[in-house]
Design a protein around this motif. Structure first.
Motif, mmCIF file in Angstrom:
data_model
loop_
_atom_site.group_PDB
_atom_site.id
_atom_site.type_symbol
_atom_site.label_atom_id
_atom_site.label_comp_id
_atom_site.label_asym_id
_atom_site.label_seq_id
_atom_site.Cartn_x
_atom_site.Cartn_y
_atom_site.Cartn_z
ATOM 1 N N PHE A 1 0.813 -1.216 0.000
ATOM 2 C CA PHE A 1 0.000 0.000 0.000
ATOM 3 C C PHE A 1 0.848 1.268 0.000
ATOM 4 N N SER B 1 1.196 3.053 -3.713
ATOM 5 C CA SER B 1 -0.183 2.687 -4.051
ATOM 6 C C SER B 1 -0.466 2.613 -5.546
ATOM 7 N N GLU C 1 -7.029 -1.980 2.103
ATOM 8 C CA GLU C 1 -6.841 -2.012 0.647
ATOM 9 C C GLU C 1 -8.049 -2.629 -0.059
#
Ligand code: LM2
Ligand code: CA
Length: 495
Positions: A313, A316, A384
């Protein structure tokens, strides 16, 4: 044992360290409606409460079992049962992270645990099971330290201690019985299967004996005769004595090369054009036996395998591109990672904070995620799986399920596109310049909502609209200015 026993969804998500009550609500309010197939949950059974100087309640304490009592920082037996029932009722399966290779490491007598059994690691006494010194592998391990020292020697990898953890002897009939009882307790409750932790460290033949004795799934939720889904965590990047292939007879196997190779490709160390035969063509396990993912709870923080190129993440844009590729690509059974945030502290190339556990209050209870108005998570949770680009690609995978890949296109470098039968089309631009190209989408004539830049809401699209002609061709544009380097349309995103 290779079939995930999902009711429909073709991707599962690891809700790492989530409390059971939060998972139950998440199944009902988000995962079920969005087409997720299931959840991998963190180890639910009693484990050591770790307080070691600055290291307070690390996430890794859950990998040091004390008994098979269902009692953890995520909740007790009743909480767990409630979650399993509520998730199954909305068609979302629960897979338990089964830590059966070992019990705890050494801790002073009197060290606390998350349940009521207690333990004495020094004398290898775990009265809650009960296990005693007879049940461990010490006599079968020949290394000086008693730990695994050489990964080129299969017998020490399986019979010696992994980082000092008391190593159970699955060759013993008594040990097998206790493990089978634990797995059956969960299966009877309605669990759909298991991630088997540290599978490399157990003999595949012993594991087969154990899995063959596990009950069929609970017929309240599953068809008669359905077998538990088994996915074995085997880290095999090649070059060691033990390979993942040795385990495919027991169930699926985690394919660690998959996320590593995609990390390298999206970071620019390999060209996307080579992905046209990604999978077996790259030397990976047969798709029928592999479980694939971009990152997991270990390699997102430098534990386990994959190294510095693993995408998480924290990067991203690449992360969403790699997950979109994975979810669009017809190889393996897919798992997504859902994380909590922690501050990294890099010293000599190592994150000194890699131990940090989930958000917790002053009494060390986990503070579960809150849900913001825009559907993202609060309280320090990344979630996520709630990112539009990811949950919409889960739907893409479900819509395209059962089709193959066709009509591959690339620019010879880092722009690619392909179809999934006549059900879905995806394009990816990882080039330093725009993608502007007419491409075959294989979809029927009409207007489609790009599910990366927006959502189909009612009859319209909040993102880009793509017009597919009667010949299946559409003009596709992904500029370098955009948030995302992906565009995806599918049969159900037609507007
Ligand atoms: C796994 N798969 O095979 C898990 O995915 C991984 O997260 C587990 O390691 C490992 N196997 C054992 O279940 C984690 C973590 C380790 C941690 C262990 C045990 O990556 O760092 O080891 O859990 O909690 C920790 C300390 C280590 C210490 C050990 C024993 O980091 O320094 O060794 O506990 O007390 C003396
Ligand atoms: Ca072992």
């Amino acid at each position: 044992q290779w079939d995930a026993q999902v009711s429909n969804g073709q991707a599962i998500v690891h809700l790492f360290e989530w409390p059971w009550s939060n998972i139950a609500s998440e199944c009902e309010s988000f995962l079920g409606p969005r087409g997720y197939g299931g959840v991998q949950v963190s180890p639910p059974n009693e484990y050591v409460k770790v307080y070691q100087g600055d290291v307070r309640r690390p996430w890794w304490e859950r990998y040091q079992p004390v008994s098979y009592q269902i009692s953890s920082r995520s909740g007790n037996d009743a909480d767990f049962r409630d979650m399993v029932a509520r998730c199954n009722n909305v068609g979302v399966r629960i897979y338990v992270d089964g830590v059966i290779n070992h019990m705890s490491g050494w801790w002073p007598a009197g060290t606390g645990s998350t349940g009521t059994s207690g333990f004495d690691a020094g004398s290898q006494s775990y009265p809650g099971v009960p296990f005693s010194a007879y049940d461990f592998n010490d006599g079968n391990c020949n290394t000086g330290s008693g730990n695994i020292e050489n990964y080129n020697d299969a017998s020490q990898v399986r019979n010696c201690k992994l980082v000092g953890l008391n190593d159970l002897n699955q060759g013993s009939e008594y040990v097998r019985e206790k493990i089978v009882d634990f797995l059956n307790y969960l299966v009877d409750m309605g669990v759909a299967g298991f991630r088997i932790d540290a599978s490399k460290h157990m003999w595949p033949g012993d594991m087969k004996i154990i899995f063959d004795r596990v009950n069929n799934l609970n017929t309240d939720y599953f068809s008669a005769g359905a077998r538990p889904f088994i996915f074995q965590e085997v880290i095999d990047l090649g070059g060691e004595a033990i390979s993942g292939q040795e385990y495919v007879g027991n169930g699926r196997v985690t394919e660690f090369r998959y996320g590593k190779y995609l990390g390298e490709a999206f970071r620019g160390y390999n060209q996307l054009t080579y992905l046209s035969n990604f999978g077996e063509g790259w030397g990976m396990l047969d798709r029928a036996y592999s479980l694939v993912f971009i990152d997991n709870h270990d390699n997102q923080r430098g534990h386990g395998a994959g190294g510095a190129n693993i995408l998480t993440f924290r990067v991203s844009k690449w992360y969403k591109m790699a997950n979109a590729f994975m979810l669009a690509w017809p190889y393996g059974f897919t798992r997504l990672m859902s994380s909590y945030y922690w501050d990294q502290n890099w010293v000599d190339g190592q994150d000194k904070n890699d131990w940090i556990g989930p958000p917790m209050d002053a009494s060390d209870n986990i503070i579960g995620p809150s849900i913001n108005a825009d559907q993202t998570c609060g309280n320090g949770w990344i979630c996520e799986h709630r990112w539009r680009q990811i949950y919409n690609m889960v739907q893409f995978r479900n819509v395209a399920h059962g089709t193959d890949m066709n009509d591959w296109w690339d620019n010879g470098n880092n722009q690619i596109a392909f179809c999934r039968g006549n059900r879905g089309f995806i394009a990816i631009n990882n080039e330093g310049y725009d993608l502007k190209q007419s491409l075959q989408t294989c979809l029927s004539e009409g207007s489609y909502c790009d599910v990366i830049s927006g959502n189909k809401e009612g009859g319209s699209c909040t993102g880009k609209t793509i017009n597919v002609g009667s010949d299946g061709v559409a003009y596709i544009e992904i500029t370098t200015m955009e948030d995302d380097g992906v565009l995806a349309i599918h049969a159900e995103s037609k507007i």
